[in-house]
Design a protein around this motif. Structure first.
Motif, PDB file in Angstrom:
ATOM      1  N   ASN A 196       0.841  -1.201   0.000  1.00 20.34           N
ATOM      2  CA  ASN A 196       0.000   0.000   0.000  1.00 20.34           C
ATOM      3  C   ASN A 196       0.874   1.247   0.000  1.00 20.34           C
ATOM      4  OD1 ASN A 196      -2.373  -1.526   0.188  1.00 20.34           O
ATOM      5  ND2 ASN A 196      -2.115  -1.709   2.400  1.00 20.34           N
ATOM      6  N   ILE A 215      -5.087   6.151  -1.263  1.00 21.65           N
ATOM      7  CA  ILE A 215      -4.234   5.029  -0.907  1.00 21.65           C
ATOM      8  C   ILE A 215      -4.417   3.978  -1.989  1.00 21.65           C
ATOM      9  CG2 ILE A 215      -3.809   3.190   0.749  1.00 21.65           C
ATOM     10  CD1 ILE A 215      -4.766   5.087   2.925  1.00 21.65           C
ATOM     11  N   ARG A 272      -2.817   0.335  -4.056  1.00 24.19           N
ATOM     12  CA  ARG A 272      -2.247  -0.960  -3.716  1.00 24.19           C
ATOM     13  C   ARG A 272      -1.720  -1.628  -4.971  1.00 24.19           C
ATOM     14  NH1 ARG A 272      -6.206  -4.719  -0.636  1.00 24.19           N
ATOM     15  NH2 ARG A 272      -5.571  -3.276   0.967  1.00 24.19           N
ATOM     16  N   THR A 286       1.142  -5.322   8.032  1.00 31.56           N
ATOM     17  CA  THR A 286       0.034  -4.797   7.233  1.00 31.56           C
ATOM     18  C   THR A 286      -1.152  -4.567   8.155  1.00 31.56           C
ATOM     19  OG1 THR A 286      -0.681  -7.042   6.686  1.00 31.56           O
ATOM     20  CG2 THR A 286       0.728  -5.909   5.096  1.00 31.56           C
TER      21      THR A 286
END
Length: 180
Positions: A101, A108, A110, A179
């Motif tokens: 990310n 945001i 990914r 994460t």
């Protein structure tokens, strides 16, 4: 053809002295107009010069805009070429890969990468470059060249913040592979 002056003299309405006086006045007036006409600026010429100046200014502005657009297009083509030549492979989703990310603009985003690529991203050896709605991985040197042209396209991993001296959580480090 007989002039108006001659007709008026024959009719007796004016005499010869008045005709000479009028001719002298006309001659003086013409001389005066010629003499002062060179010094004074003709309004029509002034208006034409002003219009020409405005047209030239408008043409310069248009040319500057056109040149700026051409330069921007050339920069975008250079960035695309740098990315195409130097992009690094990233892993596909579902092959046991890791989701990485990052923030791009205000969002945001990914991408899915392998563990080795994630290490390179965290260490700063690789950088992420935004190409429209896609993201590519490039070496840091290439990312620096792209950043010279367009800083907003390059996403760099942020280095870990230095802990404050009186931070009560200084002993508790967050792992890089954590994460949320």
């Amino acid at each position: 053809m007989v002039s108006l002056q001659e007709q008026l003299m024959k009719a007796g309405l004016v005499d010869k002295k008045k005709v000479q006086k009028v001719n002298q006045d006309k001659t003086k007036q013409k001389k005066e107009e010629r003499r002062t006409g060179q010094q004074s600026v003709d309004e029509a010429k002034l208006a034409a010069a002003e219009l020409q100046r405005k047209n030239a200014e408008r043409a310069r502005e248009f040319n500057a805009q056109r040149d700026a657009a051409a330069n921007e297009k050339a920069v975008q083509a250079q960035i695309a070429q740098l990315v195409q030549k130097n992009r690094q492979p990233k892993a596909a989703k579902g092959a046991g890969e890791i989701a990485y990310n990052f923030t791009y603009g205000a969002k945001i985003e990914r991408i899915y990468v392998s563990a080795a690529v994630q290490e390179h991203l965290v260490a700063g050896r690789l950088a992420i470059v935004g190409m429209g709605d896609q993201f590519e991985l490039v070496p840091r040197v290439i990312a620096d060249k792209i950043a010279e042209r367009d800083e907003a396209r390059v996403v760099r991993a942020k280095a870990a913040a230095t802990p404050m001296e009186d931070d009560p959580y200084a002993d508790f480090k967050i792992p890089d592979d954590f994460t949320w």
